[in-house]
Design an enzyme around this catalytic site. Sequence first.
Site, PDB file in Angstrom:
ATOM      1  N   TYR A   5       4.611 -38.173   4.372  1.00 27.97           N
ATOM      2  CA  TYR A   5       5.647 -37.788   5.340  1.00 27.97           C
ATOM      3  C   TYR A   5       5.096 -36.788   6.359  1.00 27.97           C
ATOM      4  CZ  TYR A   5      10.538 -37.673   6.742  1.00 27.97           C
ATOM      5  OH  TYR A   5      11.718 -37.819   7.440  1.00 27.97           O
ATOM      6  N   LYS A  23      11.453 -32.484  10.700  1.00 30.42           N
ATOM      7  CA  LYS A  23      12.795 -32.434  10.119  1.00 30.42           C
ATOM      8  C   LYS A  23      13.188 -31.007   9.749  1.00 30.42           C
ATOM      9  CE  LYS A  23      13.881 -36.846  10.229  1.00 30.42           C
ATOM     10  NZ  LYS A  23      14.940 -37.343  11.143  1.00 30.42           N
TER      11      LYS A  23
END
Length: 260
Positions: A159, A166
């Site tokens: 990720y 995020k």
Amino acid sequence: MLLDLSGKKILVTGIANNRSIAWGIAQQLHAGGAELGITYLPDDKGRFESKVRELTAPLEPSLFLPLNVQNNSQIEEVFNEIKDKWGVIDGLVHCLAFAGKEELIGDYSATSSEGFSRALDISAYSLAPLCKYAKPLFSQNAGVVTLTYLGAERAIPNYNVMGVAKAALEASVRYLSSELGPSKQVRVNAISAGPIRTLASSAIGGILDMIHNVEEKAPLRRTVTQTEVGNTAAFLLSDLSSGISGQTIYVDAGYCINGM
């Protein structure tokens, strides 16, 4: 009180195809009675426009507009159209994120400066200018919803820079909530959804392993659906959530409570 979005004018960004979480959200908003505006990412051949237009036709959007959030004049044009057509905006759905595949593999320390800037610009910063232009148009008790993921607070394999983006997005939710709340009671929240197979998630190496891991370990022993995320977004944009702002709401079958 039942969930009722009748009369609410809500802009939905980020629909790419019928597997987009934004598509699930748009469907549930429409089912709740909202009038929708839809944006699409413009490209030279108009492929996204035609695909999204055909997909969203059953929702009968009253606005259908091009939006590349890296083009500030295009953001301004979208909200000029909203002002002319709607006059006000009751809800804003931000489902925009991007990172190059090369930034989602290998070591995080190998992230390029260009890749970092692009991921943060599209995935996190873009919420700020959207709210900036929406601010004078927000109705009383309007709502803003964005999408995040557990990788914002935990190191999730593959990720990488998107987790950092995020995390920045979740911080933006808090600052925007503080900014927009006092005058018109505008609420800003994030939904942290469990892994779902989408066009965006296909760039993440091992996405199927992530989904299977959730199915094995989440309290509900499954991952979630677009509809479930859409239902939560509809709730957050309705008057039922009038006391909720600056929060990250987990829609992940309970996976986030696990120790690993």
